[in-house]
Design an enzyme around this catalytic site. Sequence first.
Site, PDB file in Angstrom:
ATOM      1  N   TYR A   1       0.745  -1.162  -0.042  1.00  0.00           N
ATOM      2  CA  TYR A   1       0.007   0.121   0.218  1.00  0.00           C
ATOM      3  C   TYR A   1       1.015   1.278   0.057  1.00  0.00           C
ATOM      4  O   TYR A   1       1.851   1.432   1.056  1.00  0.00           O
ATOM      5  CB  TYR A   1      -0.871   0.075   1.270  1.00  0.00           C
TER       6      TYR A   1
ATOM      7  N   HIS B   1      -3.877   0.027   6.009  1.00  0.00           N
ATOM      8  CA  HIS B   1      -4.799   0.170   4.948  1.00  0.00           C
ATOM      9  C   HIS B   1      -5.880  -0.820   5.119  1.00  0.00           C
ATOM     10  O   HIS B   1      -6.075  -1.543   3.912  1.00  0.00           O
ATOM     11  CB  HIS B   1      -4.132   0.605   3.743  1.00  0.00           C
TER      12      HIS B   1
HETATM   13  O1  KDG Z   1      -8.925   7.374  -2.170  1.00  0.00           O
HETATM   14  C1  KDG Z   1      -8.259   6.451  -1.049  1.00  0.00           C
HETATM   15  C2  KDG Z   1      -7.190   7.289  -0.504  1.00  0.00           C
HETATM   16  O2  KDG Z   1      -7.827   8.453   0.029  1.00  0.00           O
HETATM   17  C3  KDG Z   1      -6.658   6.507   0.692  1.00  0.00           C
HETATM   18  O3  KDG Z   1      -5.932   5.303   0.337  1.00  0.00           O
HETATM   19  C4  KDG Z   1      -5.640   7.372   1.254  1.00  0.00           C
HETATM   20  O4  KDG Z   1      -5.485   5.731   3.078  1.00  0.00           O
HETATM   21  C5  KDG Z   1      -5.239   6.944   2.909  1.00  0.00           C
HETATM   22  C6  KDG Z   1      -4.638   7.912   3.624  1.00  0.00           C
HETATM   23  O5  KDG Z   1      -4.383   7.734   4.740  1.00  0.00           O
HETATM   24  O6  KDG Z   1      -4.424   9.261   3.251  1.00  0.00           O
HETATM   25 MG    MG Z   2      -5.332   5.945   5.328  1.00  0.00          MG
END
Ligand code: KDG
Ligand code: MG
Length: 408
Positions: free
Chosen positions: A160, A217
């Site tokens: 991620y 995530h």
């Molecule tokens: O649209 C999805 C994102 O906003 C996300 O993946 C971002 O997890 C995220 C973050 O903490 O900024």
């Molecule tokens: Mg996030």
Amino acid sequence: MRITGAQVFVGGPGRNYVTLKVLTAQGVHGLGDATLNNRETLPAIYLRDYIVPALIGMDPRNSEDIWQFLYRGAYFRRGPVAMAAIGAVDMALWDIKGKLAGLPVYQLLGGRSREAAMVYAHAAGADLPDLMDSIAHCIEQGYRAVRVQCGIPGMPSAGYAVPEARGRGKHYISDFAGIRPRVEIWDSGRYMRFMPGALAEIRARFGPELHILHDVHHRLLPREAAEFARAAEPAGLFWLEDPTPAEDQDALDLIRQHSTTPIAIGEVFNSIWDCNRLIEAERIDFIRVAVTYAGGITHVRRIVDLAGLHHVRTGFHGAPSHSPISMAAQAHLNIWAPNFGIQEYLVLATPDCDALFPSAHRVENGLMHVSDAPGLGIDFDEKQAARYEYRPGSHPVVRLEDGTLWNY
Ligand code: KDG
Ligand code: MG
């Protein structure tokens, strides 16, 4: 005083920002952000077809009643699309209210609780040395708090928010490559064996003062998340974000029973009803909602007040998909909120973005300073907006090595 119309714009430099401009008979206008990352046309349609026609003739000063009208009056309540659209209207009405009063919005909320609000930056690396360089770069820029994401040895995909290769661009959310998503392969075992040790190495390298944040995530099971949170304790995290998907909120007790690592959840929540039990049971330390898809300032303020009763601090979502308008709205909440914690800050502060959304809000030395201009303190240049149009994009989807679909 009455609303005479409203316009919706979709597009922007590198992002499909959804911008609402509410017009009044008195010539004062208000701005709101309804950007819903990779689903941007939906709040735009909700606004254009269902909300704007109903707003015409209403008194924009009655922002509470208009919020209730849009929320209760729709019968089908909540959800990210409706709440993003309602959020944009609400921001625009607070903008108008501030302009009418000649005051910045934070003064209408209750004034300053602090001079400036701490923000956190993002660091990411294809491997640990690459991540260390990225963190050092954030610190050089003055940030005191950094979210760290790292490529995992042996994992078939990068993981991620991690670049595929060293030094590669780290704009990981949308690449406008069309609607069919890229597939990433995930392996929780490899992640759990590597990441807690990496966090401890980051702490050892950068010392006790740096605030270190990490975003899982939603990828672990509750038992794994409890083990991970405990294993991460030597790193002394500022927070561990989204350790599990938060649909099963009772399961989060497991994390609390096994670890004191602070937990941050809520960037996908749309209302107080998504987080009231989490907050009341004190299962989290930070609430991550955003003014955009949690119904604007009016609704997020309610969440902030509930959180304050339970020692839960704010850590509003600020991914690059938020336009500078919602970041401005959050800047006002951050300066006011007695239980402010931190603000995620990843606006694409390019010359093109600044030209589209001129404002005097600024981030210096890792602190966000809010402008004293009336209202939200941000403008929208329609001539610049004409340069952009909607471009389809998608989040990646995540699968396990055997093909099982997993959580992005
Ligand atoms: O649209 C999805 C994102 O906003 C996300 O993946 C971002 O997890 C995220 C973050 O903490 O900024
Ligand atoms: Mg996030």
